[in-house]
Design a protein around this motif. Structure first.
Motif, short mmCIF file in Angstrom:
data_model
loop_
_atom_site.label_atom_id
_atom_site.label_comp_id
_atom_site.label_asym_id
_atom_site.label_seq_id
_atom_site.Cartn_x
_atom_site.Cartn_y
_atom_site.Cartn_z
N MET A 1 10.63 -5.17 3.50
CA MET A 1 9.75 -4.06 4.29
C MET A 1 8.11 -4.30 3.60
O MET A 1 7.74 -4.54 2.56
N VAL A 3 4.96 -3.09 3.17
CA VAL A 3 4.60 -1.81 2.64
C VAL A 3 3.18 -1.64 2.96
O VAL A 3 2.31 -2.32 2.41
N PHE A 5 1.47 1.53 2.78
CA PHE A 5 0.63 2.77 2.38
C PHE A 5 0.54 2.77 0.75
O PHE A 5 0.41 3.41 0.29
N CYS A 6 0.97 1.51 0.28
CA CYS A 6 0.98 1.59 -1.29
C CYS A 6 -0.58 1.71 -1.73
O CYS A 6 -0.79 2.27 -2.96
N ALA A 9 -1.06 5.19 -1.74
CA ALA A 9 -0.19 6.13 -2.72
C ALA A 9 -0.55 5.99 -4.14
O ALA A 9 -0.46 6.77 -4.84
N ALA A 10 -0.92 4.65 -4.39
CA ALA A 10 -1.02 4.16 -6.04
C ALA A 10 -2.54 4.28 -6.25
O ALA A 10 -2.85 4.26 -7.10
N LEU A 12 -4.62 2.17 -5.74
CA LEU A 12 -4.80 0.88 -6.86
C LEU A 12 -5.68 -0.14 -5.73
O LEU A 12 -5.91 -1.36 -6.24
N PHE A 14 -4.51 -2.31 -3.28
CA PHE A 14 -4.09 -3.56 -2.57
C PHE A 14 -2.77 -3.42 -2.10
O PHE A 14 -2.06 -2.37 -2.34
N ALA A 16 1.29 -4.75 -1.22
CA ALA A 16 2.62 -5.28 -1.96
C ALA A 16 3.59 -5.68 -1.08
O ALA A 16 3.61 -4.83 0.04
N TRP A 17 4.56 -6.28 -1.53
CA TRP A 17 5.76 -6.66 -0.60
C TRP A 17 6.73 -6.06 -1.12
O TRP A 17 7.01 -6.30 -2.36
N GLY A 18 7.82 -5.56 -0.60
CA GLY A 18 9.05 -4.99 -1.08
C GLY A 18 10.15 -6.07 -0.71
O GLY A 18 9.69 -7.13 0.06
N PRO A 19 11.23 -6.14 -1.10
CA PRO A 19 11.86 -5.01 -1.93
C PRO A 19 11.17 -4.97 -3.40
O PRO A 19 10.61 -5.75 -3.63
N PRO A 20 11.66 -3.97 -3.99
CA PRO A 20 11.01 -3.38 -5.11
C PRO A 20 11.33 -4.52 -6.22
O PRO A 20 12.30 -5.25 -6.11
N ALA A 21 10.57 -4.69 -7.22
CA ALA A 21 10.86 -5.67 -8.25
C ALA A 21 12.06 -5.23 -8.98
O ALA A 21 12.74 -4.17 -9.31
N GLY A 131 7.14 10.51 -4.72
CA GLY A 131 6.63 9.79 -5.32
C GLY A 131 5.73 10.11 -6.49
O GLY A 131 4.65 9.18 -6.95
N PHE B 8 5.76 6.21 -1.43
CA PHE B 8 6.49 6.21 -2.72
C PHE B 8 6.70 4.46 -3.17
O PHE B 8 6.50 4.15 -4.14
N GLY B 10 5.75 1.99 -1.82
CA GLY B 10 4.30 1.15 -2.01
C GLY B 10 3.91 1.51 -3.50
O GLY B 10 3.50 0.44 -4.13
N ALA B 11 3.92 2.85 -3.79
CA ALA B 11 3.21 3.10 -5.12
C ALA B 11 4.20 2.32 -6.19
O ALA B 11 3.82 1.72 -7.11
N VAL B 13 6.12 -0.32 -5.93
CA VAL B 13 5.82 -1.79 -5.98
C VAL B 13 4.55 -2.14 -6.55
O VAL B 13 4.18 -3.27 -7.46
N GLN B 49 8.68 8.22 -13.06
CA GLN B 49 7.67 9.13 -12.20
C GLN B 49 7.87 10.59 -13.05
O GLN B 49 8.83 10.66 -13.82
#
Lengths: 132, 275
Positions: A1, A3, A5-6, A9-10, A12, A14, A16-21, A131, B8, B10-11, B13, B49
Motif C-alpha cells: 500500500m 500511504v 495520508f501519513c 496523519a502524523a 511529520l 514525509f 512512507a511505504w507499507g506494509p508496516p515495519a 489512529g 492511521f 500512514g501515521a 509507518v 496509541q
C-alpha cells in the motif's frame, strides 16, 4: 500500500511505504506491496504467538472451492497495547481482510485491515480506528 | 479501507520510520499540551496509541544524588533500518572494502535479528526496554528484539584483558556528570547494525552516552569504533522517552518465527531500500 495520508496523519511531513515495519525484519522482504489481497472468509484458527500473531481464514470461491489463508498481525505485545484482545478475532468469525500477499506467492499475507459484518474494523497494529 | 484507517496506517509507518532512526516523533517528544500534568492529553508513543502523556519535570535523582534512569523507555541509539541515517551531523560511515563488498551480498533472511538473535548495540527496535540500577551493576532489559538483557558493571572494574566474546560484549560504566557512559568491548562479530547489513568485527568498541534530559526524555549518543570494518569511528545520535503507561510484556521471538521461511531478497530496510 502506498500511504498517501501519513504526512497529514502524523504531522511529520514525509511519505512512507507499507506494509508496516515488522519490528524484527523488513516487511518488504516478506510481503509484496504490489500483490494486493482482498479476502472474505471464515476464521478457522487464531495463533496468538510471537513474533507475530496469525489467524487463518477459509475463503470459498464462486465454484465452491475453499482456500485457506494465513494472515499476519503485529506481535501480541504491540496489539494489546493498541486495544486488541487475544479474542478480538476468533474462530467462526466472518471477516474481510485487505493487505498484501507474500513475495513467494504462498497463501500468506499481511492483514492490514480486518472488517467484520457489523462494520467494526481492526488492523495490523491496532484496534483503534482513528489512529489516535 | 476507510480514510481513517489509511491515515492511521500512514501515521504508524511514519512513526516507525522515525523510531527506526532512533528518534522519537518530534510532535510527541514532550507530550501534548502539558503532558504529565493534570489534563495532559494521551497520544501516540511510537507504534503505541492512546498512551499516557510523556511525563514532564526535571530529571530525577536517586537518594545518593546519582541520576535516576530507571523506567521503561522507548527509542534507541540508532536507526534499525540503516545506521547511517542516525549520524551525528558531519559524521559519515566509511566501510573498508571487504565490509562494503559484504553488505552488497547480504540477504535479509540472514539478518540475525530476523532469526530471533540479539540486535546488538546500538540498533533500536520498536519495543520498550527497561533500565534497572542496582549497587555496582546496572541492567538493560529488552522486551524485543529479542527478550535479552545487558549487564553493565558500575563498580570501577576494568575490562578483562581477554574478555569472553559475547553478542553484547563486556560493558563497564561510569558517570560523566549527568551522563551515563558505557564502554563495551569483546563483541562477537555476529550482529548486524541494521536491516541493510552493516557489519562489525571483534575489534568493535562502543561508547554509549545516555543523558536523561528531563523526566520523560533521554538523549543517546553512541560512538562506533571498529578499525576492522570501518576507516574511522562514527557517532550515532538517538533518543528515548519514558513509556508511562506500560510494563515490559513478553516477546519470545523464537516461539513461532514463521516469517523466516518467507523472507527473500537482499538485505533491505522496511521500504525495500538497500545499501
Amino acid at each position: 500500500m502506498r500511504v498517501l495520508f501519513c504526512a497529514l496523519a502524523a504531522g511529520l511531513g514525509f511519505l512512507a511505504w507499507g506494509p508496516p515495519a515488522m519490528a524484527h525484519h523488513s516487511g518488504a522482504a516478506v510481503f509484496d506491496n504490489t500483490k494486493k489481497i482482498d479476502l472474505t472468509g471464515v476464521v478457522t484458527k487464531v495463533e496468538w504467538v510471537n513474533p507475530h500473531a496469525h489467524f487463518y481464514i477459509d475463503v470459498k470461491d464462486a465454484a465452491g472451492k475453499v482456500t485457506s489463508w494465513n494472515l499476519e498481525l503485529a506481535s501480541p505485545s504491540i496489539l494489546v497495547r493498541n486495544g486488541w484482545k487475544r479474542n478480538s478475532v476468533k474462530e467462526g468469525d466472518m471477516v474481510t481482510v485487505t493487505g498484501s500477499r507474500a513475495r513467494d506467492n504462498s497463501n500468506f499475507g499481511i492483514a492490514q485491515t480486518i472488517v467484520f459484518p457489523d462494520g467494526h474494523k481492526l488492523n495490523f497494529l491496532s484496534a483503534f480506528e482513528d489512529g489516535k | 479501507m476507510t480514510r481513517q484507517l489509511i491515515a492511521f496506517a500512514g501515521a504508524a509507518v511514519a512513526v516507525v520510520s522515525l523510531l527506526a532512526q532512533g528518534q522519537a516523533p518530534a510532535g510527541d517528544a514532550k507530550g501534548k499540551g502539558g503532558a504529565g500534568k493534570a489534563g495532559g492529553k494521551a497520544g501516540n508513543v511510537g507504534l503505541y496509541q492512546r498512551q499516557p502523556p510523556t511525563p514532564t519535570g526535571p530529571a530525577p535523582k536517586l537518594a545518593d544524588g546519582t541520576p535516576d534512569l530507571s523506567g521503561v523507555w522507548l527509542g534507541g541509539g540508532s536507526s534499525d533500518a540503516d545506521i547511517s541515517r542516525s549520524l551525528k551531523p558531519g559524521d559519515s560511515v566509511v566501510m573498508l572494502p571487504w565490509a562494503e563488498a559484504l553488505v552488497k551480498t547480504r540477504q535479509s533472511k540472514d539478518d540475525p535479528e530476523s532469526n530471533c538473535l540479539p540486535a546488538g548495540i546500538p540498533r533500536g527496535s520498536p519495543y520498550p526496554w527497561r533500565i534497572a540500577q542496582t549497587p555496582g551493576i546496572y541492567f538493560i532489559v529488552f522486551e524485543g528484539n529479542i527478550h535479552s538483557w545487558r549487564q553493565i558493571f558500575m563498580d570501577g572494574r576494568k575490562h578483562p584483558d581477554d574478555p569472553e566474546l559475547a553478542w553484547y560484549g563486556n560493558s563497564i560504566g561510569r558517570w560523566d556528570g549527568p551522563t551515563w557512559v558505557i564502554d563495551t568491548v569483546g563483541f562477537k562479530d555476529k550482529f548486524w547494525f541494521d536491516y541493510v547489513g552493516h557489519p562489525h568485527t571483534e575489534k568493535l568498541r562502543t561508547i554509549e552516552r545516555y543523558t536523561r534530559t528531563d523526566l520523560g526524555n533521554m538523549s543517546i549518543e553512541v560512538t562506533i569504533d571498529d578499525p576492522g570494518a570501518y576507516a574511522k569511528p562514527f557517532t550515532t545520535v538517538g533518543r528515548a522517552r519514558i513509556m508511562a503507561g506500560t510494563e515490559l510484556l513478553e516477546y519470545i521471538c523464537q516461539e513461532d518465527n514463521f516469517d523466516l521461511q518467507h523472507i527473500s531478497g537482499p538485505a533491505q530496510g522496511p521500504g525495500g531500500a538497500t545499501r
